[in-house]
Enzyme design. Sequence first.
Site, PDB file in Angstrom:
ATOM      1  N   SER A 272      34.905  24.423 -27.637  1.00  0.00           N
ATOM      2  CA  SER A 272      34.074  24.839 -28.555  1.00  0.00           C
ATOM      3  C   SER A 272      33.941  25.936 -29.650  1.00  0.00           C
ATOM      4  O   SER A 272      33.704  25.760 -30.586  1.00  0.00           O
ATOM      5  CB  SER A 272      32.889  24.082 -27.517  1.00  0.00           C
ATOM      6  OG  SER A 272      32.914  22.973 -27.608  1.00  0.00           O
TER       7      SER A 272
ATOM      8  N   LYS B 242      25.362  31.109 -33.292  1.00  0.00           N
ATOM      9  CA  LYS B 242      25.175  29.578 -32.887  1.00  0.00           C
ATOM     10  C   LYS B 242      23.872  29.358 -32.338  1.00  0.00           C
ATOM     11  O   LYS B 242      23.415  30.426 -31.322  1.00  0.00           O
ATOM     12  CB  LYS B 242      26.072  29.553 -31.393  1.00  0.00           C
ATOM     13  CG  LYS B 242      26.220  27.673 -30.954  1.00  0.00           C
ATOM     14  CD  LYS B 242      27.378  27.212 -30.250  1.00  0.00           C
ATOM     15  CE  LYS B 242      27.549  26.132 -30.389  1.00  0.00           C
ATOM     16  NZ  LYS B 242      28.815  25.586 -28.873  1.00  0.00           N
TER      17      LYS B 242
ATOM     18  N   SER C 154      32.154  22.554 -31.293  1.00  0.00           N
ATOM     19  CA  SER C 154      30.409  22.462 -31.035  1.00  0.00           C
ATOM     20  C   SER C 154      30.293  23.640 -31.892  1.00  0.00           C
ATOM     21  O   SER C 154      29.247  23.577 -32.496  1.00  0.00           O
ATOM     22  CB  SER C 154      30.048  21.977 -29.899  1.00  0.00           C
ATOM     23  OG  SER C 154      29.689  23.103 -29.230  1.00  0.00           O
TER      24      SER C 154
END
Lengths: 508, 94
Positions: free
Chosen positions: A183, A84, A159
């Site tokens: 997330s 990420k 997210s």
Amino acid sequence: MQDILSISAVDLGKKIAAGEITSVEATQAYLDRISAVDKDINAYITVMTEPALKAAEEADKMIAAKKAAGEELSPLAGVPIAVKDNMCIEGTLTTCASHILDNFVPTYTATAVQKLIDAGCVIIGRTNMDEFAMGSTTETSYFGATKNPRDLTRVPGGSSGGSAAAVAAMECPAALGSDTGGSIRQPASFCGVTGIKPTYGRVSRYGLIAYGSSLDQIGPLGKNVTDCATILEVISGHDAKDSTSAGADETSKQDERTTDYKFTEALVDDVKGMKIGIPRDYFLEGMNEDVKKAVLDAAEVLKSKGAIVEEFDLGMVEYAIPAYYVIACAEASSNLERFDGVKYGYRTSDYLDLHNMYKKTRSEGFGAEVKRRIMLGSFVLSSGYYDAYYVKALRVKALIKKAFDDAFAKYDVILGPVAPTTALKLGESLSDPIQMYLGDIYTVSVNLAGLPGISVPCGEDSNGLPIGLQLLGQTFDEKKIIRAAYSYEQYRLNNMSLKCDDIFGKEA
Amino acid sequence: MVITDETIEYVGILAKLELSDDEKEQSKKDLSDMLDYVGKLNELDTSGVEPMSHTFPISNVMREDEVTNGDDKENMLKNAPESNQDAYIVPNTF
């Protein structure tokens, strides 16, 4: 031989160790896949083509040398992994999906990522996310929304939506995400992959760009429970560079679970006698009926395998979201003060003086949702409102933790849904922030209480969209939720026909 | 809770954000909606409940205060929007 893209990270590691395929060949296969499909999905912000191929060459050399010397190999040696875009990697653009960091090149590497590199993993690219991890849809990214690979008209969740979508679309075998309020778990659920949010303090946050420091935790997203447990085993451990990481101080050392990182030992198909509680107050109005049925069916599966399953009242469920948003936004407003256009990142081109430069840089550099949360956070921390909002939320956090402590005095594992719905249509939720925040009802309390949670595919709705099962454990009880999830997964692979298992194969 | 123009101005200063007129109006509405929503917490009697920051017992770890990282000035300054030799350049402060 199964297609190299569909097999799990651990199976790929085995093939590489056995010499059936090289790390360079595997990495190239994934890079080709990204070239072919990512223009439609947008799971990646940066594809690290050259550094990845170079790292794969190094990995192949390292593997050959270790084999020649008879040394033990990490199960993930040579396996490509995506990260990420909020974890620093030295010399690699790290944007947090924000305009304000769109030129930021860190001078150091996050500990969790370094541990993967040390294990011989190949970092293949940086995945898309909601800006600064603030969102549940990956639509607030400065680099455009990620699409759900299972239905390109829908969001992947967020997210860590880029990480979940990349795994689901076979653009990487596994990925790292971060989880502040759901997330990792919610996008895993929406995309039909598996994800673990570890206990707070289990994985070092050093090098993770902070959103809510008391809530943030790095964890794996993968094709199955085995991959996630294996990655977690690699990235866990105390780190002197993170003062909140557990396992080194005298107090936390007294509990041996804090230093037990052998999560793969829990990959056992046996839940006999395990006590599982289902919070009655998780199944109230507004919940998608298909989700409810899939989750309760999963509970029946565990019961049929010998678990003792019963319903109970958890309590405090409706207070988790308001407490979470006060605490998360307060911490965010403080953490994001550092983005001021002086030492790194974007600086506005036109300003009058220092203070004006700060304000213009931040106003132009941050997106709408980030500004919304900074405003709320600044307000609840301001003099006159601090006690009424921020301290109040911290007191409610104590009550939420107590509700979970009471539950874990009776149960080994709590079972429930990950989210009240399946993946929403793109553009459907951003207009009404509170409505969007309500989708986090089953995930945020876990971060407030610091608990570990896992999301495992457990069904599909009438549109064929994936549904996730969430299993929660007491702090440092990852092994219990991994065992329960693995046992459920074995049933699913043998008795159900979900699309994710057709895509990834059933050799787990 | 009604959010006034003065409150938005004040919070904007704390947040170091310069909002456009449209953004200010939107922010008034968002802040007001969120504060009404989080007002739900007042349904709970929290008297006698200690505010919780950390969820599990953890104690301090002490070590010698020794420098362990090397000089990485050059790479760090590469990230600066504006720099001069060894220094970050900022606008006039007076």
